[in-house]
Design a protein around this motif. Structure first.
Motif, PDB file in Angstrom:
ATOM      1  N   UNK A   1     -37.783 -58.954 -85.699  1.00  0.00           N
ATOM      2  CA  UNK A   1     -38.130 -58.955 -87.126  1.00  0.00           C
ATOM      3  C   UNK A   1     -37.150 -58.100 -87.917  1.00  0.00           C
ATOM      4  N   UNK A   2     -36.887 -58.523 -89.149  1.00  0.00           N
ATOM      5  CA  UNK A   2     -36.059 -57.747 -90.062  1.00  0.00           C
ATOM      6  C   UNK A   2     -36.732 -56.419 -90.403  1.00  0.00           C
ATOM      7  N   UNK A   3     -35.944 -55.385 -90.560  1.00  0.00           N
ATOM      8  CA  UNK A   3     -36.473 -54.067 -90.896  1.00  0.00           C
ATOM      9  C   UNK A   3     -37.227 -54.154 -92.225  1.00  0.00           C
ATOM     10  N   UNK A   4     -38.387 -53.539 -92.278  1.00  0.00           N
ATOM     11  CA  UNK A   4     -39.256 -53.622 -93.458  1.00  0.00           C
ATOM     12  C   UNK A   4     -39.551 -55.069 -93.845  1.00  0.00           C
ATOM     13  N   UNK A   5     -39.501 -55.950 -92.866  1.00  0.00           N
ATOM     14  CA  UNK A   5     -39.752 -57.383 -93.051  1.00  0.00           C
ATOM     15  C   UNK A   5     -38.788 -58.039 -94.044  1.00  0.00           C
ATOM     16  N   UNK A   6     -37.617 -57.424 -94.187  1.00  0.00           N
ATOM     17  CA  UNK A   6     -36.624 -57.990 -95.102  1.00  0.00           C
ATOM     18  C   UNK A   6     -36.012 -59.244 -94.505  1.00  0.00           C
ATOM     19  N   UNK A   7     -35.419 -60.060 -95.358  1.00  0.00           N
ATOM     20  CA  UNK A   7     -34.758 -61.269 -94.914  1.00  0.00           C
ATOM     21  C   UNK A   7     -33.564 -60.918 -94.041  1.00  0.00           C
ATOM     22  N   UNK A   8     -33.402 -61.696 -92.994  1.00  0.00           N
ATOM     23  CA  UNK A   8     -32.244 -61.528 -92.112  1.00  0.00           C
ATOM     24  C   UNK A   8     -31.321 -62.744 -92.199  1.00  0.00           C
TER      25      UNK A   8
END
Length: 166
Positions: A28-35
């Protein structure tokens, strides 16, 4: 490994090994950010997974790249899963950071994994991975999502995916 959390020390739990060598892995992207910002990013991740598939000798039974996370149904190869994911993550993050002129982490923690020990659960995870874009409201039908292995199963042409579970 020992970590310090809120005044207490905790030993980091080692990942349990699957008897089959098969895992459902999530990154998962850090802090649920877009990857993934655009198609080039998705393509680069798929290429990275393909490149290390050859080097690490793992098998991919399913994948789904979502805007802020990844699902893989993977069978461990000659290298430990942790080593393979370190390679994949480092390679993609290096490229991503160069492209977007940024620094630092892209992924939250290390990958998460669940053991897949029998055929029934393997099929459950396979279905879950392919239905992820539907449940997220991105598409209404799995066939319309181009960043998953669903199309490889429907067409019976495994490109990245080992659709025969060999």
């Amino acid at each position: 490994m020992i970590r310090y959390v809120g005044g207490d020390f905790f030993a980091k739990k080692c990942k349990e090994k699957s008897e089959t060598g098969i895992y459902h892995v999530m990154l998962r992207g850090i802090n649920r950010q877009q990857i993934f910002e655009d198609d080039e990013d998705y393509k680069k991740m798929l290429q990275t997974i393909a490149d290390y598939k050859d080097k690490c000798s793992y098998q991919i039974y399913a994948y789904c790249l979502m805007p802020n996370h990844i699902h893989l149904l993977i069978k461990e190869g000659k290298e430990d899963l942790g080593v393979a994911f370190k390679r994949i993550g480092a390679s993609y993050v290096y490229w991503y950071n160069m492209k977007y002129e940024r620094y630092g982490h892209l992924f939250q923690d290390r990958y998460k994994s669940e053991k897949v020990e029998d055929d029934k659960y393997l099929l459950t995870v396979l279905r879950y991975i392919h239905q992820n874009p539907i449940k997220a409201g991105i598409v209404e039908e799995a066939i319309k999502y181009k960043w998953s292995s669903y199309i490889e199963y429907i067409s019976q042409k495994g490109i990245l995916t080992d659709i025969d579970f060999g």
